[in-house]
Design an enzyme around this catalytic site. Structure first.
Site, PDB file in Angstrom:
ATOM      1  N   SER A 148      36.592  37.344 -30.494  1.00 14.12           N
ATOM      2  CA  SER A 148      36.416  35.950 -30.861  1.00 14.12           C
ATOM      3  C   SER A 148      35.818  35.870 -32.277  1.00 14.12           C
ATOM      4  CB  SER A 148      35.549  35.250 -29.818  1.00 14.12           C
ATOM      5  OG  SER A 148      35.613  33.853 -29.963  1.00 14.12           O
ATOM      6  N   ASP A 292      44.564  32.830 -22.935  1.00 10.74           N
ATOM      7  CA  ASP A 292      43.485  32.774 -23.914  1.00 10.74           C
ATOM      8  C   ASP A 292      43.401  31.400 -24.584  1.00 10.74           C
ATOM      9  OD1 ASP A 292      41.484  33.522 -25.662  1.00 10.74           O
ATOM     10  OD2 ASP A 292      42.559  35.248 -26.472  1.00 10.74           O
ATOM     11  N   HIS A 319      40.098  34.283 -22.494  1.00  9.01           N
ATOM     12  CA  HIS A 319      39.341  34.646 -23.691  1.00  9.01           C
ATOM     13  C   HIS A 319      38.438  35.858 -23.434  1.00  9.01           C
ATOM     14  CE1 HIS A 319      38.333  33.789 -27.770  1.00  9.01           C
ATOM     15  NE2 HIS A 319      37.061  33.578 -27.530  1.00  9.01           N
TER      16      HIS A 319
END
Length: 345
Positions: A148, A292, A319
């Site tokens: 991320s 995601d 995610h």
């Protein structure tokens, strides 16, 4: 004849014994914390760093010893913590892979100065480089894994310092904030029940981000689909602890208050490095997941843009696919590390 058989049997037993001893030594070496400082703290080091706002300390913890594979973990957020990676404890030690937990400046276990001048990509890249030097990581053993926001930081570090890297892992992060915003708005949002999406957008239009109803809708309909695909009461304790430790000042300043893209005055809003990906020559693994918050097709494209890339697709993941698609995610990471280490990439 019997004497020859006895000698052969003895030699075989000695060979097996030596192999066993080598394995035992290897295991002992991996868990060796005999360095006085490491042993005293259990592998934890508070590393001093210099910044434009003065000197501070960041928290790191080493797990294991491997002179050829040392993985520094860059957490997401910004302003979350290393705790999102704690599931690695169940897999990487038995593979002999050394990995280093690390809370970036501003995160829970590190110093948390209240100075927005510090929350820039360039300053964080400089911090990672200082941590690398303090931990004595180099191009013969240094792997960087960022997920991320950590993926943004990993890319930015590679653009400037890839000569220090042996391998790079970009997990669950696109290379363009505007494209991420577009994906959230045009693909993920409409997948929600229409009335739910409309309510969420109304809350955001009114900047009512702290409204309990807004939070309830996000967790019930969005987070359990695209952040971690499990009912909230089944989320791992480490994940809940991580979110509890979030520093909202850093997060909102760089990412913004919305979960549907990077919006408002967030400093990452216009971040876009699509054109720079082709400059990355170090072996690179890009990880994307079907569910995601980031577009998996874009991440597959990224793996082809870098000079020496591989794509890992997690068909059941979101995610945090290190949790909801562990059977694909973690073996894929391990294979990449071992392949690069053995020059099989």
């Amino acid at each position: 004849m019997k004497l020859k058989l006895l000698l052969c049997f003895t030699l075989i037993m000695i060979t097996l014994s030596n192999c066993k001893n080598k394995e035992e030594v290897s295991s002992l070496d991996y868990f060796n914390y005999s360095n006085p400082e490491d042993q005293y703290s259990g592998g934890i080091r508070m590393i001093p760093i210099k910044t434009p706002a003065g000197k501070f300390k960041v928290w790191t913890k080493r797990i294991g010893n491997n002179p050829k594979i040392k993985v520094l973990l860059l957490h997401g957020g910004p302003g979350i913590t290393h705790e999102l990676y704690e599931c690695f404890d169940g897999y990487l030690p038995k593979e002999g892979i050394e990995y280093i937990y690390y809370d970036q400046l501003g995160s829970y276990y590190s110093d948390q100065p209240n100075d927005n001048r510090l929350w820039t990509n360039e300053r964080f890249v400089d911090e990672v480089e200082q941590v690398r030097k303090a931990l004595d990581l180099n191009k013969d053993n240094f792997y960087l894994l960022g997920q991320s926001w950590g993926g943004i930081l990993a890319m930015e570090y590679a653009f400037k310092y890839q000569d220090n890297l042996k391998g790079l892992i970009i997990s669950n992060m696109m290379s363009s904030a505007p494209l991420y915003n577009k994906y959230a708005e045009e693909v993920l949002g409409p997948k929600l029940p229409k009335e739910v999406f409309e309510q969420i957008k109304t809350f955001e239009k009114n900047k009512d981000y702290q409204n309990p109803k807004y939070q309830e809708l996000l967790f019930k309909y969005y987070y359990t689909e695209h952040i971690l695909r499990k009912p909230l009461n089944e989320w791992p304790e480490a994940v809940n602890r991580c979110f509890k430790h979030l520093n909202p000042n850093v997060y909102i300043f760089m990412q913004g208050p919305s979960e549907f893209g990077i919006t408002g005055n967030a400093t990452l809003k216009d971040w876009d490095v699509r054109e720079k990906l082709k400059t990355i020559s170090v072996p690179t693994l890009v990880i994307g997941s079907k569910n995601d918050t980031m577009d998996p097709k874009h991440m597959e494209w990224m793996s082809k843009e870098v000079q020496n890339g591989r794509f890992l697709y997690c068909p059941n993941g979101s995610h945090l696919s290190q949790y909801d698609d562990q059977k694909i995610y973690i073996p894929g990471v391990i294979k990449f590390l071992n392949d690069v280490n053995k020059n099989k990439f």
